[in-house]
Write a protein that holds these residues in place. Structure first.
Motif, PDB file in Angstrom:
ATOM      1  N   PHE A 392      52.117  29.104  45.529  1.00 32.93           N
ATOM      2  CA  PHE A 392      53.503  29.419  45.841  1.00 32.93           C
ATOM      3  C   PHE A 392      53.928  30.782  45.281  1.00 32.93           C
ATOM      4  N   THR A 393      53.154  31.309  44.342  1.00 36.79           N
ATOM      5  CA  THR A 393      53.534  32.594  43.737  1.00 36.79           C
ATOM      6  C   THR A 393      52.914  33.775  44.463  1.00 36.79           C
ATOM      7  N   GLY A 394      52.253  33.519  45.580  1.00 38.99           N
ATOM      8  CA  GLY A 394      51.544  34.588  46.280  1.00 38.99           C
ATOM      9  C   GLY A 394      52.400  35.418  47.201  1.00 38.99           C
ATOM     10  N   ILE A 399      51.818  33.319  51.948  1.00 42.11           N
ATOM     11  CA  ILE A 399      51.895  31.869  52.122  1.00 42.11           C
ATOM     12  C   ILE A 399      51.986  31.520  53.598  1.00 42.11           C
ATOM     13  N   ALA A 400      52.855  32.238  54.325  1.00 44.18           N
ATOM     14  CA  ALA A 400      53.033  31.967  55.749  1.00 44.18           C
ATOM     15  C   ALA A 400      51.743  32.208  56.518  1.00 44.18           C
ATOM     16  N   ALA A 401      51.028  33.289  56.188  1.00 42.13           N
ATOM     17  CA  ALA A 401      49.773  33.594  56.884  1.00 42.13           C
ATOM     18  C   ALA A 401      48.746  32.496  56.657  1.00 42.13           C
ATOM     19  N   THR A 424      61.991  34.038  47.948  1.00 40.03           N
ATOM     20  CA  THR A 424      61.143  32.867  47.696  1.00 40.03           C
ATOM     21  C   THR A 424      61.379  31.765  48.722  1.00 40.03           C
ATOM     22  N   THR A 425      62.015  32.108  49.833  1.00 33.24           N
ATOM     23  CA  THR A 425      62.345  31.113  50.851  1.00 33.24           C
ATOM     24  C   THR A 425      61.348  31.168  52.005  1.00 33.24           C
ATOM     25  N   LEU A 426      60.783  30.005  52.322  1.00 35.47           N
ATOM     26  CA  LEU A 426      59.816  29.879  53.418  1.00 35.47           C
ATOM     27  C   LEU A 426      60.496  29.211  54.599  1.00 35.47           C
ATOM     28  N   ARG A 427      60.255  29.740  55.787  1.00 35.96           N
ATOM     29  CA  ARG A 427      60.830  29.164  57.006  1.00 35.96           C
ATOM     30  C   ARG A 427      59.731  28.491  57.816  1.00 35.96           C
ATOM     31  N   VAL A 428      60.015  27.276  58.283  1.00 34.22           N
ATOM     32  CA  VAL A 428      59.094  26.552  59.160  1.00 34.22           C
ATOM     33  C   VAL A 428      59.848  26.161  60.424  1.00 34.22           C
TER      34      VAL A 428
END
Length: 627
Positions: A392-394, A399-401, A424-428
């Motif tokens: 998660f720190t990458g 992370i998305a890739a 730090t927000t990931l979208r799915v």
């Protein structure tokens, strides 16, 4: 028939009677000798002259039913397996204790939940806080003690493997030595019969430890194989088990097919040709005490440890972890934003989506794995949820890739959420194909601070201070062996008021029961999913229930397993006893029969002696007549 022929027949009869009397005497003398097989003389008719015949004793025969003997050996192996399984599982029940009694996991958990309920009804009184803290410590101690008991049983089984291997080696060498001594001897040779009795005894002993299949060739050599085809004994040559004990075992010392990674004793078999075979990796044995020891050490007792480790992990996470729902992304493509900030190693992001092609709902769990050597995470076929490890720190782009590559066939799309979302927000979302629909998303993070403003509280830790987060490294999961290490948070021990106080700015009002209510509810009402490694549920349909439900369920499963093992042991004992009685009916010495044979031989001896006396009298008469 001439007088000389008659005399020869009578003399051969006497010799045959003497041989038969010797065999009867041996049978009677050995009527109580274990493994002795009753013998009968082999006699043939030999023609003498133009008329008449004589009797010749060519050896002895052992009266045994080889089919029953083979069945007896098979069931003896089953009995050795059942005896060991029943014994260890009974001892495991003693580790758990009698339900309802003090000193059991069930009682310790009930005491803790009762103390939390009392803490709530007493509006956070200091005495109730102390009692609740003491109950938590007692529960942690009981988990430690249970782990120690399970690992002690594993260590005992490890030691028994070495003892059983030595006993099996001694039996195999005895068979090989007797094979050598039997070379050149006829199967009907009286001395061969004694050796074959001793060889059968050694094979019977061997069958207690491993499954055996015995064949005898034309030179009277016993060849022994396991049911998987591994040769144990050949003509004068014996295989040898080698066992390198690992000593006392712990929850983290597990079998691995790679010897360099295995934490338990290595059991190999060295074949007569010198080659070495890993007994466990190649499933060399399928029955007998050695097979039971291996299953207990590497599967049954490991699963028992998994069960209490899961209990410890679920309790710790249930009280300290906070789940936050993702933010809805409207428009097209639709989906959710999830914030990964503050996630510790082992914390997760979870989302569900529907595969619209099959109308199947699937779950994905992203696990924060900071050790690259632990990746990729392994999943069972069609696992639901599917676990994907990612650091998660990458950075969100990395992370998305990684997720787009790992889930390339799911029709989901991952990306860094655009501003004003944080970095730090990931979208799915779906990929606009219409083949997937994202239904929900959330993050689960461990709350470390005792006064975070949240009711979550790290009551239990991995040791005194380290948080339990479910971290995964190349050496394994943090959950492995947790029940043996779990303890109450030392910060909480130093300040029991935090059992009620969850905020300092502003200070939690006196009488506020938010935290004890939450803790009590998490242990009694909240529903969790449990790993299939516990033996409950499956990868596709894991067992779900409250902490109390889970504890009762696995204790019930263990009790049923112990009961079934005892029933199998009793049934196997009956089968072995029945086969032994059937074998003894034809192979053991029957004194009544031997006494009857003795009388017949006595009469035959007297008749032959009388014939000789008559012949002598007639010869004397003829000689006198010639004079």
């Amino acid at each position: 028939m001439g007088l000389s022929s008659a005399l020869a027949s009578a003399m051969s009869g006497l010799r045959a009677n003497q041989a038969a009397l010797s065999i009867v005497s041996s049978n009677v003398a050995n009527s109580q000798t274990p493994g002795y097989v009753v013998q009968t003389p082999n006699q043939i008719e030999v023609t003498t002259g133009d008329f008449g015949s004589t009797a010749m004793t060519t050896g002895v025969s052992r009266e045994l039913d080889t089919y029953v003997l083979n069945q007896l050996r098979t069931e003896t192996g089953g009995s050795g397996y059942a005896d060991q399984m029943a014994s260890i599982l009974k001892q495991l029940q003693n580790v758990y204790g009698t339900p309802g009694n003090s000193g059991t996991l069930e009682t310790a958990l009930n005491n803790f939940t009762t103390a939390l309920q009392a803490l709530s009804t007493s509006s956070g009184a200091s005495s109730a806080q102390t009692v609740a803290l003491g109950a938590a410590q007692a529960l942690a101690t009981q988990l430690n003690v249970t782990t120690k008991g399970i690992q002690s049983l594993r260590s005992n089984v490890e030691q028994d493997l070495g003892n059983s291997a030595q006993a099996a080696n001694a039996a195999m060498q005895t068979v090989a030595d007797i094979n050598t001594r039997l070379q050149g001897l006829s199967a009907n040779d009286p001395s061969a019969a004694t050796l074959m009795d001793q060889r059968d005894q050694a094979i019977n002993t061997l069958s207690k430890y491993v499954d055996v299949r015995v064949t005898t060739d034309g030179s009277n050599q016993a060849n022994i194989y396991t049911t998987t085809g591994i040769q144990l004994v050949g003509a004068g040559l014996a295989s040898q088990f080698t066992f390198a004990s690992a000593g006392a075992l712990s929850a983290t010392k597990l079998y691995d097919i790679d010897p360099a990674k295995s934490g338990v004793g290595a059991l190999n078999i060295v074949l007569p040709n010198g080659s070495k075979v890993d007994v466990v990796a190649n499933n060399v044995v399928s029955s007998g005490q050695i097979a039971a020891d291996l299953k207990l050490r590497d599967q049954t007792l490991v699963q028992a440890q998994n069960q209490i480790d899961q209990l410890a992990a679920t309790m710790a996470s249930a009280l300290s972890d906070k789940t936050t729902a993702g933010s809805t992304v409207s428009g097209s493509p639709a989906g959710f934003d999830i914030d990964l900030a503050g996630a510790l190693p082992g914390n997760t992001a979870n989302f569900t989506y529907t595969d619209t092609t099959t109308n199947t709902q699937r779950q994905i769990t992203l696990v924060n794995v900071t050790d690259p050597a632990a990746l990729p995470l392994q999943n069972a076929p069609n696992a639901n949820p599917m676990r994907i490890g990612v650091n998660f720190t990458g950075g969100m782009s990395a992370i998305a890739a990684a997720l787009n590559t790992a889930l390339s066939t799911s029709h989901l799309s991952f990306s860094a959420a655009p501003a004003p979302a944080t970095a730090t927000t990931l979208r799915v979302t779906d990929d606009n194909s219409g083949l997937a629909k994202v239904n929900s998303a959330s993050t689960t993070k461990t709350i470390s601070a005792l006064t975070s403003g949240n009711p979550q509280l790290a009551v239990f830790t991995d040791g005194g201070q380290a948080l339990y987060t479910g971290a995964i490294t190349s050496s394994g999961s943090q959950m492995t062996g947790l029940a043996g290490r779990i303890a109450v948070n030392t910060q909480l021990v130093a300040d029991p008021t935090r059992m009620s106080v969850y905020n300092t700015s502003p200070v939690t009002p006196a009488g506020d029961t938010t935290r004890p209510d939450y803790l009590y509810s998490q242990l009694t009402n909240a529903v969790f999913s449990y790993s299939p490694a516990t033996g409950l549920g499956s990868a596709n349909q894991p067992f779900t229930g409250s902490v109390s439900n889970y504890l009762q369920q696995f204790l019930s499963v263990q009790a049923n397993s112990a009961s079934q093992a005892t029933q199998l042991q009793q049934g196997q004992s009956v089968v072995v006893s029945t086969l032994q009685a059937k074998f003894n009916s034809t192979s053991s010495v029957n004194l009544d029969s031997e006494m009857s044979n003795l009388i017949q031989l006595q009469n035959a001896y007297a008749a032959n002696a009388h014939v000789m006396s008559v012949v002598q009298s007639m010869m004397n008469t003829l000689i006198q007549a010639q004079l």
